[in-house]
Write an enzyme that holds these catalytic residues in place. Structure first.
Site, PDB file in Angstrom:
ATOM      1  N   ILE A   1      42.577  40.064  27.551  1.00 59.12           N
ATOM      2  CA  ILE A   1      41.705  40.110  26.423  1.00 59.12           C
ATOM      3  C   ILE A   1      40.686  41.236  26.845  1.00 59.12           C
TER       4      ILE A   1
ATOM      5  N   ALA B   1      41.792  46.187  39.063  1.00 61.76           N
ATOM      6  CA  ALA B   1      42.479  46.531  40.399  1.00 61.76           C
ATOM      7  C   ALA B   1      44.089  46.654  40.134  1.00 61.76           C
TER       8      ALA B   1
ATOM      9  N   THR C   1      46.305  44.087  39.344  1.00 59.68           N
ATOM     10  CA  THR C   1      47.151  43.189  39.947  1.00 59.68           C
ATOM     11  C   THR C   1      48.344  42.907  39.156  1.00 59.68           C
TER      12      THR C   1
ATOM     13  N   THR D   1      35.672  29.984  30.485  1.00 57.75           N
ATOM     14  CA  THR D   1      36.594  29.007  29.777  1.00 57.75           C
ATOM     15  C   THR D   1      36.292  27.554  29.345  1.00 57.75           C
ATOM     16  N   ASP D   2      36.830  27.207  28.627  1.00 60.87           N
ATOM     17  CA  ASP D   2      36.571  25.502  28.126  1.00 60.87           C
ATOM     18  C   ASP D   2      37.286  24.821  29.230  1.00 60.87           C
ATOM     19  N   GLU D   3      38.233  25.291  29.984  1.00 61.29           N
ATOM     20  CA  GLU D   3      38.741  24.497  31.271  1.00 61.29           C
ATOM     21  C   GLU D   3      37.741  23.956  32.163  1.00 61.29           C
TER      22      GLU D   3
ATOM     23  N   TYR E   1      42.453  26.919  39.337  1.00 65.07           N
ATOM     24  CA  TYR E   1      41.789  27.738  38.348  1.00 65.07           C
ATOM     25  C   TYR E   1      40.580  27.550  37.919  1.00 65.07           C
TER      26      TYR E   1
ATOM     27  N   ALA F   1      38.468  25.155  38.336  1.00 67.00           N
ATOM     28  CA  ALA F   1      37.481  25.059  39.694  1.00 67.00           C
ATOM     29  C   ALA F   1      36.766  26.286  40.026  1.00 67.00           C
TER      30      ALA F   1
ATOM     31  N   LYS G   1      36.528  28.984  38.218  1.00 68.95           N
ATOM     32  CA  LYS G   1      35.950  29.591  37.136  1.00 68.95           C
ATOM     33  C   LYS G   1      34.492  28.806  37.110  1.00 68.95           C
TER      34      LYS G   1
ATOM     35  N   ASN H   1      41.801  28.619  24.351  1.00 61.96           N
ATOM     36  CA  ASN H   1      43.216  29.442  24.415  1.00 61.96           C
ATOM     37  C   ASN H   1      43.056  30.479  23.382  1.00 61.96           C
TER      38      ASN H   1
ATOM     39  N   LEU I   1      51.858  30.549  27.533  1.00 68.28           N
ATOM     40  CA  LEU I   1      52.655  29.808  26.414  1.00 68.28           C
ATOM     41  C   LEU I   1      53.292  30.743  25.613  1.00 68.28           C
TER      42      LEU I   1
ATOM     43  N   PRO J   1      60.888  26.364  28.186  1.00 65.11           N
ATOM     44  CA  PRO J   1      60.404  25.319  29.209  1.00 65.11           C
ATOM     45  C   PRO J   1      58.782  24.550  28.613  1.00 65.11           C
TER      46      PRO J   1
ATOM     47  N   ASP K   1      56.507  18.162  34.272  1.00 64.62           N
ATOM     48  CA  ASP K   1      54.914  18.294  33.915  1.00 64.62           C
ATOM     49  C   ASP K   1      54.095  19.244  34.898  1.00 64.62           C
TER      50      ASP K   1
HETATM   51  P1  NAD Z   1      44.668  38.399  32.571  1.00 65.14           P
HETATM   52  O1  NAD Z   1      45.017  37.775  33.646  1.00 65.14           O
HETATM   53  O2  NAD Z   1      45.416  39.025  31.233  1.00 65.14           O
HETATM   54  O3  NAD Z   1      43.879  39.756  33.047  1.00 65.14           O
HETATM   55  C1  NAD Z   1      42.912  39.634  34.156  1.00 65.14           C
HETATM   56  C2  NAD Z   1      42.690  41.284  34.864  1.00 65.14           C
HETATM   57  O4  NAD Z   1      41.972  41.046  35.661  1.00 65.14           O
HETATM   58  C3  NAD Z   1      44.111  41.917  35.034  1.00 65.14           C
HETATM   59  O5  NAD Z   1      43.984  42.994  34.471  1.00 65.14           O
HETATM   60  C4  NAD Z   1      43.953  41.727  36.536  1.00 65.14           C
HETATM   61  O6  NAD Z   1      44.587  43.187  37.142  1.00 65.14           O
HETATM   62  C5  NAD Z   1      42.333  41.815  36.693  1.00 65.14           C
HETATM   63  N1  NAD Z   1      42.075  41.572  38.147  1.00 65.14           N
HETATM   64  C6  NAD Z   1      42.362  40.557  39.051  1.00 65.14           C
HETATM   65  N2  NAD Z   1      41.866  40.479  40.083  1.00 65.14           N
HETATM   66  C7  NAD Z   1      41.020  41.507  40.059  1.00 65.14           C
HETATM   67  C8  NAD Z   1      40.035  42.210  40.949  1.00 65.14           C
HETATM   68  N3  NAD Z   1      39.862  41.358  42.124  1.00 65.14           N
HETATM   69  N4  NAD Z   1      39.258  43.288  40.636  1.00 65.14           N
HETATM   70  C9  NAD Z   1      39.584  43.707  39.588  1.00 65.14           C
HETATM   71  N5  NAD Z   1      40.194  43.398  38.534  1.00 65.14           N
HETATM   72  C10 NAD Z   1      41.068  42.343  38.942  1.00 65.14           C
HETATM   73  O7  NAD Z   1      43.469  37.339  32.073  1.00 65.14           O
HETATM   74  P2  NAD Z   1      42.978  37.359  30.322  1.00 65.14           P
HETATM   75  O8  NAD Z   1      43.609  36.319  29.774  1.00 65.14           O
HETATM   76  O9  NAD Z   1      42.621  38.441  29.919  1.00 65.14           O
HETATM   77  O10 NAD Z   1      41.476  36.592  31.093  1.00 65.14           O
HETATM   78  C11 NAD Z   1      40.376  37.263  30.909  1.00 65.14           C
HETATM   79  C12 NAD Z   1      39.279  36.472  31.393  1.00 65.14           C
HETATM   80  O11 NAD Z   1      39.072  35.868  30.169  1.00 65.14           O
HETATM   81  C13 NAD Z   1      39.520  35.616  32.679  1.00 65.14           C
HETATM   82  O12 NAD Z   1      38.136  35.518  33.233  1.00 65.14           O
HETATM   83  C14 NAD Z   1      39.870  34.260  32.115  1.00 65.14           C
HETATM   84  O13 NAD Z   1      39.356  33.108  32.860  1.00 65.14           O
HETATM   85  C15 NAD Z   1      38.945  34.334  30.774  1.00 65.14           C
HETATM   86  N6  NAD Z   1      39.564  33.392  29.640  1.00 65.14           N
HETATM   87  C16 NAD Z   1      40.751  33.565  29.288  1.00 65.14           C
HETATM   88  C17 NAD Z   1      41.361  32.690  28.230  1.00 65.14           C
HETATM   89  C18 NAD Z   1      42.788  33.007  27.826  1.00 65.14           C
HETATM   90  O14 NAD Z   1      43.031  32.295  26.895  1.00 65.14           O
HETATM   91  N7  NAD Z   1      43.386  33.958  28.135  1.00 65.14           N
HETATM   92  C19 NAD Z   1      40.617  31.855  27.650  1.00 65.14           C
HETATM   93  C20 NAD Z   1      39.215  31.893  27.913  1.00 65.14           C
HETATM   94  C21 NAD Z   1      38.689  32.681  29.068  1.00 65.14           C
HETATM   95  O1  DAU Z   2      41.673  27.052  27.623  1.00 67.71           O
HETATM   96  C1  DAU Z   2      41.488  28.485  28.108  1.00 67.71           C
HETATM   97  C2  DAU Z   2      42.526  28.758  29.070  1.00 67.71           C
HETATM   98  O2  DAU Z   2      43.727  28.816  28.236  1.00 67.71           O
HETATM   99  C3  DAU Z   2      42.310  29.973  29.847  1.00 67.71           C
HETATM  100  O3  DAU Z   2      40.977  29.823  30.778  1.00 67.71           O
HETATM  101  C4  DAU Z   2      43.215  30.383  30.966  1.00 67.71           C
HETATM  102  O4  DAU Z   2      43.050  31.490  31.571  1.00 67.71           O
HETATM  103  C5  DAU Z   2      44.647  30.555  29.733  1.00 67.71           C
HETATM  104  O5  DAU Z   2      45.891  30.785  31.025  1.00 67.71           O
HETATM  105  C6  DAU Z   2      44.888  29.288  29.287  1.00 67.71           C
HETATM  106  O6  DAU Z   2      45.217  28.076  30.074  1.00 67.71           O
HETATM  107  P1  DAU Z   2      46.318  27.052  29.416  1.00 67.71           P
HETATM  108  O7  DAU Z   2      46.880  26.474  30.839  1.00 67.71           O
HETATM  109  O8  DAU Z   2      46.045  25.977  28.554  1.00 67.71           O
HETATM  110  O9  DAU Z   2      47.365  28.077  29.110  1.00 67.71           O
HETATM  111  P2  DAU Z   2      49.047  28.316  29.333  1.00 67.71           P
HETATM  112  O10 DAU Z   2      49.543  29.279  28.315  1.00 67.71           O
HETATM  113  O11 DAU Z   2      49.368  28.288  30.537  1.00 67.71           O
HETATM  114  O12 DAU Z   2      49.579  26.915  28.789  1.00 67.71           O
HETATM  115  C7  DAU Z   2      49.171  26.309  27.322  1.00 67.71           C
HETATM  116  C8  DAU Z   2      49.870  25.148  27.328  1.00 67.71           C
HETATM  117  O13 DAU Z   2      51.265  25.165  27.337  1.00 67.71           O
HETATM  118  C9  DAU Z   2      49.458  23.899  28.619  1.00 67.71           C
HETATM  119  O14 DAU Z   2      49.376  22.671  27.821  1.00 67.71           O
HETATM  120  C10 DAU Z   2      50.517  24.170  29.346  1.00 67.71           C
HETATM  121  C11 DAU Z   2      51.866  24.394  28.389  1.00 67.71           C
HETATM  122  N1  DAU Z   2      52.865  25.231  29.011  1.00 67.71           N
HETATM  123  C12 DAU Z   2      52.622  26.403  29.199  1.00 67.71           C
HETATM  124  C13 DAU Z   2      53.651  27.164  30.016  1.00 67.71           C
HETATM  125  C14 DAU Z   2      53.355  28.452  30.526  1.00 67.71           C
HETATM  126  C15 DAU Z   2      54.358  24.590  28.596  1.00 67.71           C
HETATM  127  O15 DAU Z   2      54.408  23.563  28.001  1.00 67.71           O
HETATM  128  N2  DAU Z   2      55.212  25.437  29.313  1.00 67.71           N
HETATM  129  C16 DAU Z   2      55.045  26.731  29.827  1.00 67.71           C
HETATM  130  O16 DAU Z   2      55.946  27.449  30.217  1.00 67.71           O
END
Ligand code: NAD
Ligand code: DAU
Length: 345
Positions: free
Chosen positions: A15, A37, A39, A127-129, A152, A154, A156, A181, A192, A207, A274
């Site tokens: 994002i 960073a 990672t 996040t909504d989580e 995770y 917790a 956030k 998501n 996913l 999976p 699961d």
């Molecule tokens: P991501 O894992 O793709 O990116 C996270 C980035 O943070 C990476 O580039 C990583 O290198 C960097 N990072 C990690 N630890 C670090 C540190 N100590 N110092 C500096 N950089 C560091 O995650 P994303 O999906 O882009 O999510 C970004 C943010 O949005 C997160 O805070 C996540 O909780 C939130 N969020 C994600 C979703 C989603 O669906 N992906 C939804 C709602 C909120």
């Molecule tokens: O809701 C926002 C969150 O959405 C963000 O805060 C998180 O950073 C982001 O990772 C995401 O969390 P989820 O756990 O919802 O996303 P994920 O893509 O891991 O999983 C989406 C759904 O799919 C979940 O119900 C678990 C399921 N899943 C996921 C994976 C990776 C599978 O069934 N198989 C899989 O291999």
């Protein structure tokens, strides 16, 4: 509101990289400092198209390293938008330490720096989580009690509480967005949608956890980024806003969309054990942001998903560099080996 200098942390993630691109496109007067960073989840190749833009600068640093990050705050920042996090639920179940370090301690360090240097606005991307899990009906509003279920979420939630406390106690001008998501280009293929698309492109099965009936609310990453920019520029300090796509789908429905788009059938689904503590359903009430700030998601899901799948198909090199691990060497190849902290200026 013109913001001459914005720090984006976690800028090489999914994002964050989309948000940097949005800022450079829509706020051409703003200097964007992209910090990460790098990672395993950080991929500088997701920002290659920004290189050469005079308004863009990349800094490699860890948000937990106050000494490395402080000089950037010392330049004077109109805003910080914090995306930096460990973001994958399954990894947090394997081990929570990095999640507490970055998602909690890292946020505390950024908040202290924001306070010390008088940052104009500090937006925490949440996040909504943090709200936990829903039954078959109902939605999360901003008043829903925080009840996270995974390490995770917790971590956030802990960050959200720190952000709130720094606003109330010290007057730091904070904002929190809680989004559902995301899907779209540049998402690391552990989540996913990109995992399933890349697996299928390699002829592997996908999976699906449990009964495949868990529900998520899906939003295109560009809508999320537009929402963050709206909150950053228009919201009152101390505010919390939910963002979502108004698009609830069971996981099996997402998988069927992907299979159909790639011309494959359900024999490619492998039902697996699961996820422990697997949240059953998320759904967001986004009336507050719609009423206060006029933001609403725009990308129709079917169109957005089709374009996203096509993006992963077209970006074979991006996928292959992740598969081979070559993406991890991109920083050294571009900037040389100068220690942990680096900059392209
Ligand atoms: P991501 O894992 O793709 O990116 C996270 C980035 O943070 C990476 O580039 C990583 O290198 C960097 N990072 C990690 N630890 C670090 C540190 N100590 N110092 C500096 N950089 C560091 O995650 P994303 O999906 O882009 O999510 C970004 C943010 O949005 C997160 O805070 C996540 O909780 C939130 N969020 C994600 C979703 C989603 O669906 N992906 C939804 C709602 C909120
Ligand atoms: O809701 C926002 C969150 O959405 C963000 O805060 C998180 O950073 C982001 O990772 C995401 O969390 P989820 O756990 O919802 O996303 P994920 O893509 O891991 O999983 C989406 C759904 O799919 C979940 O119900 C678990 C399921 N899943 C996921 C994976 C990776 C599978 O069934 N198989 C899989 O291999």
């Amino acid at each position: 509101m013109i913001m001459p200098r914005i720090l984006v942390t976690g800028a090489a993630g999914f994002i964050g990289s989309n948000f940097v691109r949005l800022l450079l496109r829509k706020r051409t007067e703003t200097d964007v400092i992209a910090l990460d960073a790098l990672t395993y989840a950080g991929n500088l190749e997701s920002l290659t198209d920004c290189v050469g833009n005079p308004k863009y600068r990349f800094v490699r640093a860890d948000i937990c390293d106050a000494d490395a990050v402080a000089p950037i705050f010392g330049e004077g920042l109109d805003a910080v938008v914090n995306f930096a996090a460990e973001s994958h639920v399954d990894r947090s179940i394997m081990g929570a330490q990095e999640f507490v370090r970055t998602n909690v301690v890292g946020v505390q360090i950024l908040l202290d720096l924001a306070r010390e240097h008088g940052v104009g606005r500090f937006l925490q991307v949440s996040t909504d989580e943090v709200y936990g899990s829903l039954g078959p009906t109902g939605t999360f509003s901003e008043q829903t009690p925080i009840a996270p279920n995974s390490p995770y979420s917790a971590s956030k939630a802990a960050a959200d509480l720190l952000v709130r406390a720094y606003h109330v106690t010290f007057g730091v001008p904070t904002l929190i967005t809680r989004c559902s998501n995301n899907y779209g280009p540049y998402q690391f293929p552990e989540k996913l949608i990109p995992l399933f698309v890349t697996n299928l492109l390699m002829g592997r099965k996908v999976p699906l956890y449990g009964d495949g009936l868990n529900v998520r609310d899906w939003i295109h990453v560009e809508d999320h980024c537009e929402g963050i920019l709206t909150v950053l520029e228009k919201a009152q300090p101390g505010a919390v806003y939910n963002l979502g796509g108004n698009k609830e789908l069971r996981n099996i429905e997402i998988v069927r969309h992907i299979l159909s788009h790639l011309g494959q059938d359900e024999s490619m689904i492998e039902y697996v054990k699961d996820r422990p503590g697997h949240d059953r359903r998320y759904a967001m009430d986004i009336t507050r942001i719609q009423a206060d700030l006029g933001w609403a998601p725009r990308v129709p899901f079917e169109k957005g998903l089709a374009e996203t799948i096509d993006w992963y198909v077209a970006h074979e090199e991006w996928r292959e560099h992740i598969r081979s691990g070559e993406y991890l060497t991109y920083y050294e190849r571009q900037y040389g080996t100068g220690g942990v902290v680096g900059t392209d200026t």
